[in-house]
Design an enzyme around this catalytic site. Sequence first.
Site: not given
Ligand code: NAP
Length: 488
Positions: A183, A185, A236-238, A258-259, A292, A340, A342, A391, A393
Site C-alpha cells: 500500500k 502513499a 511513515g510518521s510517528t 520506520e518513523l 527521514c 508545502y 506545512k 520534524e 520534513f
Molecule cells: P504518513 O502520513 O504517516 O503516511 C505513511 C503511509 O501510511 C502512507 O501510505 C499513508 O497512506 C499511510 N497511512 C495514513 N494513515 C494511515 C492509517 N491510519 N493507518 C495505516 N496507514 C496509514 O507519512 P508520510 O507523510 O507519507 O511520510 C513522511 C513521514 O515518514 C515522516 O515522518 C518521515 O520521517 C517518515 N519516514 C521515515 C523513514 C524511516 O526510514 N524511518 C523513511 C521515510 C519517511 P496515504 O498516503 O494514503 O495517507
Amino acid sequence: MIQRRDIPSGELLIAGRWTGAFSNETSVTIDPTTELAITRIAKAGREDVDAAVTAARAAFDEGPWGRTHHEERAKILFRMADLMDERAEDFALREAMDMGMPYADFLAIIMPHCSGLFRFFGGLAMNAMEGGYRASYEADVRILTRREPLGVVAAITPFNFPLALSCSKIAPALAAGNTIIHKPASDTPLTALALAQVALDAGVPEGVYNLVTGPGGTLGDALIGDARVDKIAFTGSTGVGQGIMRKGADTMKRLTMELGGKSPNIVFADADIDAALQAAFWGIFWNKGEVCVAGSRILVEAPIYDEFVERLGAMARNAVIGDPLDPATQIGPIASRAEYDKVLGYVEEGRASSARLVAGGGTRQLGGKGLFIEPTVFADATNDLAISREEIFGPVVPVIPFADEDEAVRIANNTPYGLASGVQTGSLARGLKLADRIRAGTVWLNCWHKYHPNAPFGGYKMSGYGREQGAEALESYTQHKTVWANLA
Ligand code: NAP
C-alpha cells in the site's frame, strides 16, 4: 531537459491480475512542478483489501512460494533487479514527476540502491535461510531448527523515496518466502505500479505480490484489522505508526516501524570545513529536505560558528532550484500542497522565533506554478524552539552553536527521535567515541546519506524499531521453528 510524457492510469494488482477498484473510484496524482494531474489511480476500499488479503493468503498457504527452494526465489529476485535497471529511466521519470525528486539524483543514487536491495536479499536468501541442528541433553532426542517465512506481509510506505522504501521491505519479505500486499502513499504511487509490473514480468507467482492504492486510513485499518495478515512493515510518521501499533495489538501483528527523525549533525572546529559544509548542505537539502534522516539540526562548535553559518547561508542562496527533470536542478518542488503548506508554517514559526533568518524563507515558481520552497537556514537557534524539536520534513534547518563535546552530545540527544546523526571532525578517534554516546540508529562520521543494502538501518526512541537492510532485515521477515524428534 528530460521531457514529461504520459503515464498510463494505475490499477490494483490482485491475484496476478490488474483490475479497477471494486467501487470503480479513482483519484488523480499531481505533478508538484506543474501542479497538473499526471494520471488517474484506482482508489481501493475495504473490499479490495479483502480480495488482496485472500489472494496473498491463498498464495502463501497453498502456493509454492514459501516452500520453493531459496535458489528459485533468489533467481526471481535477481531477475527483478535486472528488469529494474533496464527500466531505470521510466522509474526516474515517475519519481521526478510524482515526488519532485531530481531525475539525475534518482538515476545515480536511488536506482542502483533499489536494484541492489533485490540482489542483496536474493543472495542472502540462498545463504541465510538455512536451519540448524542442536545438541540434545537426551541420547534419543534430536533437535532441528527451521527458519520459516511469517506469511502475509503488508508494506505501508510513505510519500518520500517511494521506490527505495518499498524495495527495502518487499525484497527481504519475498526473499524469505512471504507474500506481499503493498500500500503506497496516495501522493506518490507511480513507482509502486511500475515495481509491481516488474514482479509480474520477473515471474513472481500469482497472488504472491499484490498492490492496493487508496486512502491510508481505510486501507490501513482493513489491513491491520485482518487476522490473515501476519506483519505490517511501516514507514511513515510517528503518529500514524503509533496508531498502527495500538490497533495491531488485537491481532498480534508483527511490526517494524520506520518513523520520523530530527537528526543532529555535529560540526567540530577541527573538521575539514569544505567537506563539513557539503555534509551539512546535502544532509538537509537533498531531496528538498523530504528525507527521514535529514540532518535537520546543525550543531556547530563556537570557534567556526560565524564562518560556517555565513558559508552555509551562501550555499543555500546559490542552490539551483528548478524542474526535477532538468539535470542542473539541485532542489525540486515539495511533493504535495499539504506538505508545502506545512513546511511554510514552520518557516513562519522560525521567523517569529528568536532564531535569525540567514537564507531562504521564500517560495519560487516556474511559469507561475510549482511548490518550490527556498533552502532556508535559521542561525542562532536554540534546541527548545519548535523548528529544532519538530520534524519539518522540508528544506528548513536551524543552526545551533555549542561550546564543547559534552554540550554537543547533550543537545544531540535532547530529542524524542533517534533516527540518524553525524559528526564532522578531523579526529576519527573523537568521532568514534561520540558515536558510542549518540542515541540514534545511524551515525555518519565525516559524511552524510550513506546507505548500502547490507548495512542495517532503523531508529532508536520515537523513530521506531526493527531494522531494514542487512541480514537483520531478513530476520524480521522470518520466524524460527524447533522440531523435536524422539528416536526411542
Ligand atoms: P504518513 O502520513 O504517516 O503516511 C505513511 C503511509 O501510511 C502512507 O501510505 C499513508 O497512506 C499511510 N497511512 C495514513 N494513515 C494511515 C492509517 N491510519 N493507518 C495505516 N496507514 C496509514 O507519512 P508520510 O507523510 O507519507 O511520510 C513522511 C513521514 O515518514 C515522516 O515522518 C518521515 O520521517 C517518515 N519516514 C521515515 C523513514 C524511516 O526510514 N524511518 C523513511 C521515510 C519517511 P496515504 O498516503 O494514503 O495517507
